[in-house]
Design a protein around this motif. Structure first.
Motif, PDB file in Angstrom:
ATOM      1  N   ASN A  11       0.800  -1.229   0.000  1.00  0.00           N
ATOM      2  CA  ASN A  11       0.000   0.000   0.000  1.00  0.00           C
ATOM      3  C   ASN A  11       0.836   1.284   0.000  1.00  0.00           C
ATOM      4  O   ASN A  11       0.522   2.242  -0.703  1.00  0.00           O
ATOM      5  CB  ASN A  11      -0.973  -0.019   1.188  1.00  0.00           C
ATOM      6  CG  ASN A  11      -1.946   1.128   1.135  1.00  0.00           C
ATOM      7  OD1 ASN A  11      -1.802   2.119   1.834  1.00  0.00           O
ATOM      8  ND2 ASN A  11      -2.931   1.032   0.269  1.00  0.00           N
ATOM      9  N   ALA A  12       1.912   1.288   0.790  1.00  0.00           N
ATOM     10  CA  ALA A  12       2.706   2.526   0.916  1.00  0.00           C
ATOM     11  C   ALA A  12       3.317   2.943  -0.419  1.00  0.00           C
ATOM     12  O   ALA A  12       3.530   4.130  -0.676  1.00  0.00           O
ATOM     13  CB  ALA A  12       3.796   2.330   1.960  1.00  0.00           C
ATOM     14  N   SER A  13       3.606   1.970  -1.291  1.00  0.00           N
ATOM     15  CA  SER A  13       4.260   2.315  -2.569  1.00  0.00           C
ATOM     16  C   SER A  13       3.241   2.637  -3.680  1.00  0.00           C
ATOM     17  O   SER A  13       3.624   3.011  -4.786  1.00  0.00           O
ATOM     18  CB  SER A  13       5.173   1.177  -3.024  1.00  0.00           C
ATOM     19  OG  SER A  13       4.391   0.030  -3.240  1.00  0.00           O
ATOM     20  N   GLU A  14       1.961   2.491  -3.381  1.00  0.00           N
ATOM     21  CA  GLU A  14       0.937   2.799  -4.392  1.00  0.00           C
ATOM     22  C   GLU A  14       0.540   4.271  -4.240  1.00  0.00           C
ATOM     23  O   GLU A  14      -0.297   4.618  -3.418  1.00  0.00           O
ATOM     24  CB  GLU A  14      -0.288   1.902  -4.210  1.00  0.00           C
ATOM     25  CG  GLU A  14       0.020   0.434  -4.480  1.00  0.00           C
ATOM     26  CD  GLU A  14      -1.198  -0.465  -4.277  1.00  0.00           C
ATOM     27  OE1 GLU A  14      -2.224   0.017  -3.759  1.00  0.00           O
ATOM     28  OE2 GLU A  14      -1.105  -1.644  -4.630  1.00  0.00           O
ATOM     29  N   ILE A  15       1.163   5.109  -5.025  1.00  0.00           N
ATOM     30  CA  ILE A  15       0.943   6.552  -4.855  1.00  0.00           C
ATOM     31  C   ILE A  15       0.334   7.141  -6.124  1.00  0.00           C
ATOM     32  O   ILE A  15       0.793   6.861  -7.235  1.00  0.00           O
ATOM     33  CB  ILE A  15       2.273   7.262  -4.538  1.00  0.00           C
ATOM     34  CG1 ILE A  15       2.867   6.680  -3.242  1.00  0.00           C
ATOM     35  CG2 ILE A  15       2.070   8.767  -4.381  1.00  0.00           C
ATOM     36  CD1 ILE A  15       4.285   7.102  -2.967  1.00  0.00           C
ATOM     37  N   SER A  16      -0.707   7.914  -5.944  1.00  0.00           N
ATOM     38  CA  SER A  16      -1.308   8.612  -7.072  1.00  0.00           C
ATOM     39  C   SER A  16      -1.982   9.860  -6.512  1.00  0.00           C
ATOM     40  O   SER A  16      -2.158   9.962  -5.291  1.00  0.00           O
ATOM     41  CB  SER A  16      -2.324   7.693  -7.771  1.00  0.00           C
ATOM     42  OG  SER A  16      -2.530   8.089  -9.095  1.00  0.00           O
ATOM     43  N   VAL A  17      -2.376  10.787  -7.364  1.00  0.00           N
ATOM     44  CA  VAL A  17      -3.094  11.955  -6.847  1.00  0.00           C
ATOM     45  C   VAL A  17      -4.486  11.518  -6.398  1.00  0.00           C
ATOM     46  O   VAL A  17      -4.958  10.437  -6.767  1.00  0.00           O
ATOM     47  CB  VAL A  17      -3.156  13.110  -7.875  1.00  0.00           C
ATOM     48  CG1 VAL A  17      -1.762  13.556  -8.262  1.00  0.00           C
ATOM     49  CG2 VAL A  17      -3.962  12.725  -9.108  1.00  0.00           C
ATOM     50  N   GLU A  18      -5.135  12.348  -5.595  1.00  0.00           N
ATOM     51  CA  GLU A  18      -6.412  11.956  -4.985  1.00  0.00           C
ATOM     52  C   GLU A  18      -7.508  12.994  -5.255  1.00  0.00           C
ATOM     53  O   GLU A  18      -7.228  14.100  -5.716  1.00  0.00           O
ATOM     54  CB  GLU A  18      -6.230  11.790  -3.462  1.00  0.00           C
ATOM     55  CG  GLU A  18      -5.189  10.723  -3.131  1.00  0.00           C
ATOM     56  CD  GLU A  18      -4.948  10.555  -1.635  1.00  0.00           C
ATOM     57  OE1 GLU A  18      -5.834  10.911  -0.829  1.00  0.00           O
ATOM     58  OE2 GLU A  18      -3.865  10.064  -1.279  1.00  0.00           O
ATOM     59  N   ASN A  19      -8.743  12.567  -4.991  1.00  0.00           N
ATOM     60  CA  ASN A  19      -9.911  13.452  -5.096  1.00  0.00           C
ATOM     61  C   ASN A  19     -10.069  14.097  -6.475  1.00  0.00           C
ATOM     62  O   ASN A  19     -10.377  15.289  -6.593  1.00  0.00           O
ATOM     63  CB  ASN A  19      -9.853  14.525  -4.003  1.00  0.00           C
ATOM     64  CG  ASN A  19     -10.106  13.907  -2.644  1.00  0.00           C
ATOM     65  OD1 ASN A  19     -11.053  13.130  -2.489  1.00  0.00           O
ATOM     66  ND2 ASN A  19      -9.269  14.203  -1.682  1.00  0.00           N
ATOM     67  N   VAL A  20      -9.885  13.274  -7.502  1.00  0.00           N
ATOM     68  CA  VAL A  20      -9.974  13.790  -8.874  1.00  0.00           C
ATOM     69  C   VAL A  20     -11.391  14.299  -9.185  1.00  0.00           C
ATOM     70  O   VAL A  20     -11.559  15.305  -9.875  1.00  0.00           O
ATOM     71  CB  VAL A  20      -9.545  12.697  -9.879  1.00  0.00           C
ATOM     72  CG1 VAL A  20      -9.804  13.133 -11.305  1.00  0.00           C
ATOM     73  CG2 VAL A  20      -8.063  12.362  -9.687  1.00  0.00           C
ATOM     74  N   LEU A  21     -12.411  13.651  -8.618  1.00  0.00           N
ATOM     75  CA  LEU A  21     -13.781  14.126  -8.888  1.00  0.00           C
ATOM     76  C   LEU A  21     -13.975  15.543  -8.348  1.00  0.00           C
ATOM     77  O   LEU A  21     -14.601  16.383  -8.999  1.00  0.00           O
ATOM     78  CB  LEU A  21     -14.818  13.189  -8.260  1.00  0.00           C
ATOM     79  CG  LEU A  21     -15.064  11.874  -8.993  1.00  0.00           C
ATOM     80  CD1 LEU A  21     -16.008  10.995  -8.177  1.00  0.00           C
ATOM     81  CD2 LEU A  21     -15.641  12.106 -10.386  1.00  0.00           C
ATOM     82  N   ASP A  22     -13.423  15.799  -7.166  1.00  0.00           N
ATOM     83  CA  ASP A  22     -13.545  17.151  -6.604  1.00  0.00           C
ATOM     84  C   ASP A  22     -12.789  18.158  -7.463  1.00  0.00           C
ATOM     85  O   ASP A  22     -13.251  19.286  -7.666  1.00  0.00           O
ATOM     86  CB  ASP A  22     -13.002  17.188  -5.177  1.00  0.00           C
ATOM     87  CG  ASP A  22     -14.048  16.730  -4.173  1.00  0.00           C
ATOM     88  OD1 ASP A  22     -15.192  16.464  -4.591  1.00  0.00           O
ATOM     89  OD2 ASP A  22     -13.722  16.642  -2.987  1.00  0.00           O
ATOM     90  N   SER A  23     -11.612  17.753  -7.943  1.00  0.00           N
ATOM     91  CA  SER A  23     -10.832  18.679  -8.782  1.00  0.00           C
ATOM     92  C   SER A  23     -11.574  18.978 -10.081  1.00  0.00           C
ATOM     93  O   SER A  23     -11.630  20.124 -10.529  1.00  0.00           O
ATOM     94  CB  SER A  23      -9.457  18.076  -9.097  1.00  0.00           C
ATOM     95  OG  SER A  23      -8.737  17.922  -7.902  1.00  0.00           O
ATOM     96  N   LEU A  24     -12.161  17.950 -10.665  1.00  0.00           N
ATOM     97  CA  LEU A  24     -12.947  18.180 -11.887  1.00  0.00           C
ATOM     98  C   LEU A  24     -14.132  19.084 -11.598  1.00  0.00           C
ATOM     99  O   LEU A  24     -14.453  19.989 -12.373  1.00  0.00           O
ATOM    100  CB  LEU A  24     -13.474  16.849 -12.442  1.00  0.00           C
ATOM    101  CG  LEU A  24     -12.537  16.007 -13.289  1.00  0.00           C
ATOM    102  CD1 LEU A  24     -13.247  14.713 -13.681  1.00  0.00           C
ATOM    103  CD2 LEU A  24     -12.104  16.769 -14.532  1.00  0.00           C
ATOM    104  N   GLY A  25     -14.772  18.832 -10.447  1.00  0.00           N
ATOM    105  CA  GLY A  25     -15.957  19.610 -10.080  1.00  0.00           C
ATOM    106  C   GLY A  25     -15.642  21.075  -9.834  1.00  0.00           C
ATOM    107  O   GLY A  25     -16.510  21.937  -9.975  1.00  0.00           O
TER     108      GLY A  25
END
Ligand SMILES: C[S@@+](CC[C@H](N)C(=O)[O-])C[C@H]1O[C@@H](n2cnc3c(N)ncnc32)[C@H](O)[C@@H]1O
Length: 236
Positions: A139-153
């Motif tokens: 899990n610790a090595s699985e990194i990506s940006v978050e809350n893409v729906l909020d950013s799109l919104g």
């Protein structure tokens, strides 16, 4: 070239690239459900571009198919496809396979790939170990940006007339996605939830809950559930 409506051709494309047929088949929405989505969209009476949101890409089978459905309705339709590009079913960098499939289908100009989690970071493979890959240990090595729906919104509101949700399979995560999705959807948008069946009883409950609120029931084929956005009109 691969015809996006040729389901065995979509699967065969990935098998020829070395992916396991079992994983690609079991990890993708089946042909019958995709065809049900296609029929529902065809009878929705949409005119003009039908922009879509697609959450949960894996190797792009449902993405290629629904994108072809939308560009067949109008060639200027675009699909925004959200997925964190973390390992799924033993496949690393699944986004590379998505891009290859979209290119083979002639859909490179119709999809925007957004590499990130729709909401907060979630555990890959819904916590299931595939091919010796342990989601919790990694899990610790699985990194990506978050809350893409909020950013799109924050940028685009009311523009999407189609959405397909097939990312994280926890009930609360799906509820949250639906809430975040609302401001992105146009009135009358068609929303598809995958896995609202007995195998995922909690997701079936979510499908039953939300259709009483701002979404009306369109139907189910026993696997995918389809809703139509019906935003409340404020009355004074
Ligand atoms: C069941 S697969 C999608 C299959 C695909 N819809 C198809 O039929 O071709 C689920 C995908 O969702 C991704 N995923 C998991 N959690 C996610 C999240 N929080 N946001 C977006 N995608 C997520 C996984 O990494 C995986 O690629």
């Amino acid at each position: 070239m691969v015809d996006p409506f040729d389901y065995p051709g979509l699967i065969g494309f990935h098998v020829a690239r070395g992916l396991a047929r079992l994983h690609v088949t079991e990890g993708s929405i089946p042909a019958g459900s995709l065809s049900y989505i296609r029929e529902t969209l065809a009878s929705a009476g949409f005119e003009g571009p039908v922009h879509g949101l697609h959450i949960g890409n894996y190797v792009g089978v449902s993405l290629a198919y629904v994108t072809q459905v939308l560009v067949s309705i109008h060639p200027e339709s675009r699909v925004f496809a959200i997925d964190p590009n973390i390992p799924h079913r033993g496949t690393s960098n699944p986004q590379s396979h998505v891009a290859a499939l979209l290119a083979a289908c002639g859909l490179k100009d119709s999809v925007v790939i957004l590499a990130g989690f729709s909401g907060r970071k979630s555990v890959s493979n819904d916590g299931v170990i595939f091919d010796g890959y342990d989601p919790l240990a990694n899990n610790a090595s699985e990194i990506s940006v978050e809350n893409v729906l909020d950013s799109l919104g924050a940028v685009l509101q009311g523009n999407f007339r189609f959405a397909l949700l097939d990312g994280n399979h926890e009930a609360d995560y799906l509820r949250n996605e639906i809430n975040r999705l609302k401001r992105l959807l146009a009135p009358d948008a068609i929303v598809v939830l995958d896995d609202v069946d007995e195998a995922w009883a909690e997701l079936k409950t979510v499908f039953e809950e939300v259709r009483n609120e701002e979404f009306s029931y369109v139907g189910t084929d026993g696997r995918v559930g389809i809703l139509q956005h019906r935003p409340r009109i404020a009355t004074g």
